[in-house]
Motif scaffolding. Sequence first.
Motif: not given
Length: 261
Positions: A139-144, A150-158, A162-171, A243-245
Motif C-alpha cells: 500500500e502506498r502509505g507503507v512505501l512513502l 520512490s516512484k511506482r505504478t499505483w492501482l487506486r481502489f477504495r 497499491w503497487s505490485g511486489a513481484n511475488l506470486f503464488r500459483l496453485r 530495479a526498473d530505472k
Amino acid sequence: MTGPIPARIPAIVMAGSRPGPDPLLAGTGVATKALLPVAGRPMLAHVVAALRASPHIGPITILAQDSAALAAEPALGGFADLHFADSGQGISASLAAALPVGDAPLLVTTADNVLLTPSMIAEFLTGAADSDVAVAMVERGVLLARYPESKRTWLRFRGGWWSGANLFRLRGRRVLPLLDFWGRIERDRKKGLKIIAAFGPALLLAAVLRLITIHQGVARAGLRFGLKAKVVPMSEAEACIDADKPVDIELIEKIFEQRSR
C-alpha cells in the motif's frame, strides 16, 4: 484468513529480457538485465540468495530466453538445487510450461526483485496459503513512509493505492486459463485501468468509482476463472522496489548499504 506454509515449495525466477533495448544496460557491456551488477552482485544472484536462504523454498528454476548464459555466471555457482530452463514466448507461456502437475503450489518472482528477503517470502506465503492465485502488493502509505522519493505504478481502489511486489503464488494447473488470459493483456501491465477493464466493464466501473477494495477486485477477477485469488499486503516497503530505472538502482544500493551496517 491465512494458513500454514507448505514445506519447501518450488520457485521460478523470471529472468528473461523484454523486446527492445533496455535503458539500464546502455553502456554497461552487460547483455541481459538479470546479470546487471547491483551492490556488487548480479541482480539475479541477490534474488537466488534470498530464495535459497528461505526454509520454505525448494528447487529453484531460472527461466530466460538464453538460460545457458545465466547458468555460466560465476556468482550463481554453489547454490544448491538450482536449475535453468529456456523460456517460451511471453511470461504466461513460460509459466504454463513450468507449472508442476496436480495442485502443488509454486512461487514466482523476478530477477529484478533484488531486495527480496526470507522474511518477505515467509510473510507472503503465509498470507497466500489458502489461495489458488495470490499476488503480493504494498500500500502506498507503507512505501512513502520509508521512501517518499520512490516512484511506482499505483492501482487506486477504495481504501488505498497499491503497487505490485513481484511475488506470486500459483496453485496447480487450474491456473492455466488465467495465465492464457494474462498472456493476451500483459503488454499493458503498467496501465492499471486497461488491466482492470480486461476483466469486464462491471469490475472497471466498480474500481473507477472506488466502490470496492483491491482485495474485493482481485477476488472477483479470480472468480471469472473459477479461482480463489487474493492480494497479500506486504508490511515491508522494500517489497515493491524493483530495479526498473536507474533511479531505482540508486535507491536499492542505498538500502543494501543500510542493511550491511
